[in-house]
Design an enzyme around this catalytic site. Sequence first.
Site, PDB file in Angstrom:
ATOM      1  CD  GLU A 121      12.671  -4.126   2.016  1.00  0.00           C
ATOM      2  OE1 GLU A 121      13.772  -4.536   1.656  1.00  0.00           O
ATOM      3  OE2 GLU A 121      11.693  -4.054   1.263  1.00  0.00           O
ATOM      4  CD  GLU A 130      11.257  -1.693  -5.797  1.00  0.00           C
ATOM      5  OE1 GLU A 130      11.072  -2.836  -6.259  1.00  0.00           O
ATOM      6  OE2 GLU A 130      12.364  -1.305  -5.378  1.00  0.00           O
ATOM      7  CG  ASN A 159      12.558  -8.413  -3.870  1.00  0.00           C
ATOM      8  OD1 ASN A 159      12.083  -8.986  -4.854  1.00  0.00           O
ATOM      9  ND2 ASN A 159      12.174  -7.199  -3.495  1.00  0.00           N
TER      10      ASN A 159
END
Length: 250
Positions: free
Chosen positions: A166, A98, A11
């Site tokens: 995550e 995010e 990523n």
Amino acid sequence: MKERPLIIVGNWKMNKTIEEAVSFVHSLSSKIVSDLVKIYLAVPYTAIRSVAEAAKKTSFMIGAQNMNEEVVGAFTGEVAATQLKEAGACFVILGHSERRHLFHEDNTLINKKVLRALSCGLTPLLCVGETEHERKSGNHFTIIQEQIQKGLLNVPQGSSLLLAYEPLWAIGTGQHATPSIAEEMLAFCRSCLNKLSLSAPILYGGSVRPDNTKELIEQPDADGLLVGGASLVVSSFTEIIETSLTVRTL
Ligand code: PGA
């Protein structure tokens, strides 16, 4: 050897010019020859087309890091699933922490994006993860279950999906989850998917580095890794891929 596929995703977030991205693909493809690993690269929108072109002779899967949930219309600055497909993407990261935290995306919105991606033939890579506070207060299982159930609401059985666990406290912090926490949560994610009659490769993400790859990918429920910072440099990403392959083929 495990029967499930080995998947390593890079990523890149908001990094790399088109030139840097293309040169990365050429360099990585000269180093990785095994077809026992599937490599996915989530690149910036601007580089998708050129990177997909550069990756044509490889087995790399090229994708995006986000998309809009609507089909088309007056949404200044947004990018639609069909536009990603047209540019050469075959998967899209959705619900990355995010996006959830910096851009306030909630489970309902993420679910719309997941359904839209699927309807366009893009494989969604749904990210889930708890904050440090949620873990300390013992809510991590509830949070993860909710993110999976709500994020994958109405997803038909047999859909092509990827899931990444995550934990927020591990992303970009250099503090990866211990192997036992990673395994506990990956197995829990799998049980949540089973309850929805869905199946997907499940990846661990959060401060994956060459030196912790072995202990993470060794976990029975780790089908692969989602790598941020360490996927930006060919040498470290290659080391992560090669270490994972070694563990899997032992
Ligand atoms: P990191 O990022 O590997 O730099 O912690 C992972 C991610 O955000 O997907």
